[in-house]
Structures are given as structure tokens and as C-alpha cells.
Design an enzyme around this catalytic site. Sequence first.
Site, mmCIF file in Angstrom:
data_model
loop_
_atom_site.group_PDB
_atom_site.id
_atom_site.type_symbol
_atom_site.label_atom_id
_atom_site.label_comp_id
_atom_site.label_asym_id
_atom_site.label_seq_id
_atom_site.Cartn_x
_atom_site.Cartn_y
_atom_site.Cartn_z
ATOM 1 N N GLU A 16 -26.355 -4.665 -11.407
ATOM 2 C CA GLU A 16 -26.089 -6.090 -11.215
ATOM 3 C C GLU A 16 -27.441 -6.785 -11.098
ATOM 4 O O GLU A 16 -28.201 -6.549 -10.176
ATOM 5 C CB GLU A 16 -25.225 -6.277 -9.957
ATOM 6 C CG GLU A 16 -24.688 -7.668 -9.768
ATOM 7 C CD GLU A 16 -23.903 -8.206 -10.957
ATOM 8 O OE1 GLU A 16 -23.457 -7.428 -11.810
ATOM 9 O OE2 GLU A 16 -23.770 -9.439 -11.047
ATOM 10 N N GLU B 132 -29.844 -15.885 -15.536
ATOM 11 C CA GLU B 132 -30.464 -14.560 -15.550
ATOM 12 C C GLU B 132 -30.593 -14.016 -16.985
ATOM 13 O O GLU B 132 -31.532 -13.277 -17.283
ATOM 14 C CB GLU B 132 -29.650 -13.596 -14.670
ATOM 15 C CG GLU B 132 -29.775 -13.957 -13.191
ATOM 16 C CD GLU B 132 -28.586 -13.546 -12.335
ATOM 17 O OE1 GLU B 132 -28.533 -14.003 -11.193
ATOM 18 O OE2 GLU B 132 -27.713 -12.784 -12.810
ATOM 19 N N ASP C 48 -20.838 -11.343 -7.753
ATOM 20 C CA ASP C 48 -20.726 -9.908 -7.429
ATOM 21 C C ASP C 48 -19.279 -9.434 -7.595
ATOM 22 O O ASP C 48 -19.019 -8.338 -8.098
ATOM 23 C CB ASP C 48 -21.167 -9.641 -5.978
ATOM 24 C CG ASP C 48 -22.599 -10.092 -5.744
ATOM 25 O OD1 ASP C 48 -23.390 -10.064 -6.697
ATOM 26 O OD2 ASP C 48 -22.911 -10.486 -4.604
HETATM 27 P P1 ADP Z 1 -23.524 -15.299 -6.657
HETATM 28 O O1 ADP Z 1 -24.859 -14.825 -6.255
HETATM 29 O O2 ADP Z 1 -22.971 -16.300 -5.710
HETATM 30 O O3 ADP Z 1 -22.573 -14.232 -6.966
HETATM 31 P P2 ADP Z 1 -23.858 -15.893 -9.464
HETATM 32 O O4 ADP Z 1 -24.623 -16.961 -10.136
HETATM 33 O O5 ADP Z 1 -24.238 -14.493 -9.743
HETATM 34 O O6 ADP Z 1 -23.826 -16.208 -7.925
HETATM 35 O O7 ADP Z 1 -22.305 -16.037 -9.847
HETATM 36 C C1 ADP Z 1 -21.633 -17.202 -9.737
HETATM 37 C C2 ADP Z 1 -20.405 -17.099 -10.667
HETATM 38 O O8 ADP Z 1 -19.253 -17.366 -9.899
HETATM 39 C C3 ADP Z 1 -20.413 -18.126 -11.779
HETATM 40 O O9 ADP Z 1 -21.015 -17.606 -12.944
HETATM 41 C C4 ADP Z 1 -18.939 -18.410 -12.006
HETATM 42 O O10 ADP Z 1 -18.451 -17.564 -13.018
HETATM 43 C C5 ADP Z 1 -18.292 -18.026 -10.676
HETATM 44 N N1 ADP Z 1 -17.859 -19.201 -9.918
HETATM 45 C C6 ADP Z 1 -18.640 -20.096 -9.297
HETATM 46 N N2 ADP Z 1 -17.900 -21.056 -8.700
HETATM 47 C C7 ADP Z 1 -16.607 -20.734 -8.938
HETATM 48 C C8 ADP Z 1 -15.354 -21.338 -8.591
HETATM 49 N N3 ADP Z 1 -15.293 -22.455 -7.895
HETATM 50 N N4 ADP Z 1 -14.215 -20.736 -9.023
HETATM 51 C C9 ADP Z 1 -14.272 -19.584 -9.748
HETATM 52 N N5 ADP Z 1 -15.425 -18.993 -10.107
HETATM 53 C C10 ADP Z 1 -16.576 -19.545 -9.715
#
Ligand code: ADP
Length: 495
Positions: A282, A313, A471
Amino acid sequence: MDIADWEKRYVEAVSNVREQLLNVQGVFVAYNSNIDAMKHIREDEIKKLIGILGCKKVNERIALYPREIKDPVDLMARLIIAMRDGKAAEVPTYSNDIHEWLMDNLVFDSARMGGQAGIISNLLANLGVKNVITYVPWLSREQAEYFADSPNLRHPVMENGELVLKHPKEAYDPQQKPKINWIIEFSRGMKFSCAGEEYKIPRDNRLIVSSRPDWIHIDMAPGMYEHLSDIREGIDGAILAGYQMIKEEYQDGSTYKDYVQRAVNVIQRLKGCNPQMRIHVEFTSIQNKVIRKAILTDIVKKHVTSLGLDTVEVANALNVLGYEELAYSVINKGENSILSLYEGAVMLLRELELQRVHIHSLGYYICVVSKDHPLDADAHRQALLFSSALAATQASLGSIRSLDDISAGLAIPVYGQGYDDLIELERHLVRTGVCTAGDFEDGCISADGHDLIIIPSKVVKEPVATVGIGDAISAGAFVALLAKMPKMNICRMPE
Ligand code: ADP
């Protein structure tokens, strides 16, 4: 295929994966767990902190864009930059002083499990996956408290030269200090001024202050490393995260090269002679380009089968691999960004010799899979749909206590904008002769030696929490694929 058909596919996929999840023998998850101190900052608190430090100093530091937090002024500068742009940021700090200063001047609202490996371990344990083996090189008593109270979640410990698995609460090192990160969240619409500059926050987002004390090593004690083969037979795959904490140089004279080599050794030990062992990394944002490149070209390439990452990323990864132009068009947000994202995914798959690249974005997920992956496109699509329902569950409930919670995510509608983006990609691929509309209907095409699987995701309008959704997506899809993998005879390799 319209949105209603996608909703049907969601129901089917979730039901299938739910039934299959018990096929997973076990998963190994390492390395980064920490305690997240959560603080939702208010307007009056921002003004108070600026008042303590002085507007002029903070303003001068904003112009310098500190990449590391060395003092409270650096912290405030990065917080204001994140708030000004409405962008998420993660900035490292190498001393304990910032934690103390924040405790004196801000105090957190709540604390919870943080770090990709910690979040994923608890999620898998709560989903009921058998035999979740979590490993934290810095397992403190305080950290152990944040692991799910679940008998299927265990941590390796060395006892009389033997590797034994125990719940983290029975496996911690009493001498170890906890690693505490601060997550400072801010809300859209908040206003403040600093040295004549007026700020209005455009979006809800957060600044993560990631603590990296000297004792943080992405590593394993030699004895444990040699006994990794003991757990190999009980797992189908591993999820590895936290490599961003590798430093270029250490006080004892060792360098990132030593830690990269150890990371590779761990993967080789986990695989043994089982070529079917799935290894997922990841990815996350890594400011240091030397480390970012080393992780991709020396750990991920050749050793890892699957990579999970978000769109920013992807751009960062492409950048250090020498594809600057493609990286730029991925984050440019223009109408072609989804196409660039697809091209970027293919590039990563090839360059890093992976079997699977899974990109999550707000509204859709893109997955490219090499031809030598043992599962077909339909299985991959189901895994993505399951992971999107899981993400929506996490966003709407804030945490996932059991597999039954997934009905909350399933009830969230497919995001219209994500569906439109998907249609855009379809048009382009049909126009350029890469696939027919019929092929794309299934959300997958076979071209140039890879499959493309793309799904519109479910997006929660007002999420309870945003940390850890990425994650949940990556781990959810990976474990769904493990559940679908044909079971192989695993050999034991002489040590
Ligand atoms: P984190 O470190 O919080 O996991 P990431 O950028 O790796 O952050 O992942 C965030 C992902 O979560 C986004 O790419 C999106 O697909 C998903 N996401 C963000 N907000 C929402 C939401 N409100 N509902 C559903 N999925 C979401």
C-alpha cells in the site's frame, strides 16, 4: 450499462465475497501502526495559535514551505498551507517537542488506531478473516490497546528461540515508547487572517503530523526474521505498508539501502518457494524522492505482486520513474485526466513488473491486471465492488465492526460523477480502437497483455470520517481476491 445495472452488480459481488471470505487462511500485515491523536481545529484555536507564535514569523515560514516540522512555526506554516489550499498533507517531525507543544496548546479530541498496517489489521480482524498476523516493529503497551479485541488477530513474539503468536496486548515490549501522530482536521468555510493575508478554507481536509523518532526502524529482529517461514503456511498473502518511514541515513551509519535490503528479505522469506503468495504494497505520499524511487524500484519491482495507491500517488510514482509529463497530466484534473490515469496505471504495471495495480479515486477505481494473474476480470471486478462497498461503510459509519456492517455501504448510491468519468474513458478507448463498447460494458477489456477493470464507486455525501478509507479499499479488494484464489500446495523450504 446504466447505474441501476451497476447497483445490481454491487449486490451480487458483496454477496459472493461475503460467502468466500472464510476461504482465506490468513494474512500477514506489517509495519506501520501508531496512535492517531485527532483534533478538529476551530477558528478561535487557529487564531490563538497564530497569536502565540506571531503572524509575521508564520507568514515568512509559509513562503519557505517546510518539508519537515522542526518547530511550532513550521507546524503552523504547513497547517495554514493545507487550509489555504484545502489539501490533505502529511509532514514528518523527528522530535517529541511538537507533540508536547500541541498537548500544551491544543489538546486532542480523541485517539484511535492509526497507520496503514494498524488500520488494515483491525479491519481484517473485524471482517472475520481467519488468522490476521499483524507486525509492528515498535509495539508499545499503549499501542497494543488500540488493536481489536479479537482472537483471530495475533502478533509474533520470540520465546525461547521459538516464534509464537499472541494477541498484541500480550506481545508488547514494556520498554517501548508509543508513536503518536497528530491529525488536525479543518472545515470548509472557516476564516482567519495572518499578516494582512485573509484565508477562507475551501474544503474539509486535514494535516497529519507524522512522528518519526529515532527508534522507528522498518525492520525485524534477526531471530524473528529467520522464523518467518513458521507463519508462511498459515497465510495466503501479505499486506505491507510503512516503507515511507525509511530514512536516507541513520545515526549508526546505516543507510536506506540496508533497510531496503531487509524489506526485500522479509518478502522473500514470506514467499519461500510458494510463487502463489500474494504480496500487496500500500503506497502513500513520500516527500523524499530518493526513498520514493528506492521503494518502487528496489522493493516493489520484481518482489511484489500488487500495488494500491490514489491518484496523487500515481503521479508521484510516475514522476520518480521518469514519466514527468504523464505524471503532470494525471493530476492536472483536465478532461483527459482519467485517460492519463489509465495510461499511468499501465506504465506502473509494466515498469514495476506487477500483476495488479489498483488505483482509487473519488468516484471510480481503476485496476489493471497482467495476463499472468491467476484470476479472471470478473473476479477482479467483484473484488473492486466489494472494496467500494467497504469504503462507503467506513465513510458512513466511521468504523467497521463486522462484515454485517457492509449493508450500510451497499445502501449508498453509485456516484454519478464517477459513472460519467467511466463513460468518458469508454468513449476514448472505443474511439482509439483499444476495445469495443461491448467489451467495455463488462468494465474490462483485454489489450496489450493486460486487463482493465474499472468501476464507478459509492461515495458518501457527508462522511463521518475520512482517514483510512483508502486503506479499507485496498485491503478489502486484496482480501476478496485471496478468497477467490485457487488453493495451492505450499511447500516448505529448508532454511
Ligand atoms: P486515506 O489515507 O484516508 O486512506 P487515500 O487518499 O489513500 O486516503 O484514500 C482516500 C480514498 O477514499 C479516495 O480515493 C476515495 O476513493 C475514498 N473516499 C474518500 N471520501 C469518500 C467518501 N466520502 N465516500 C466514499 N469513499 C471515499
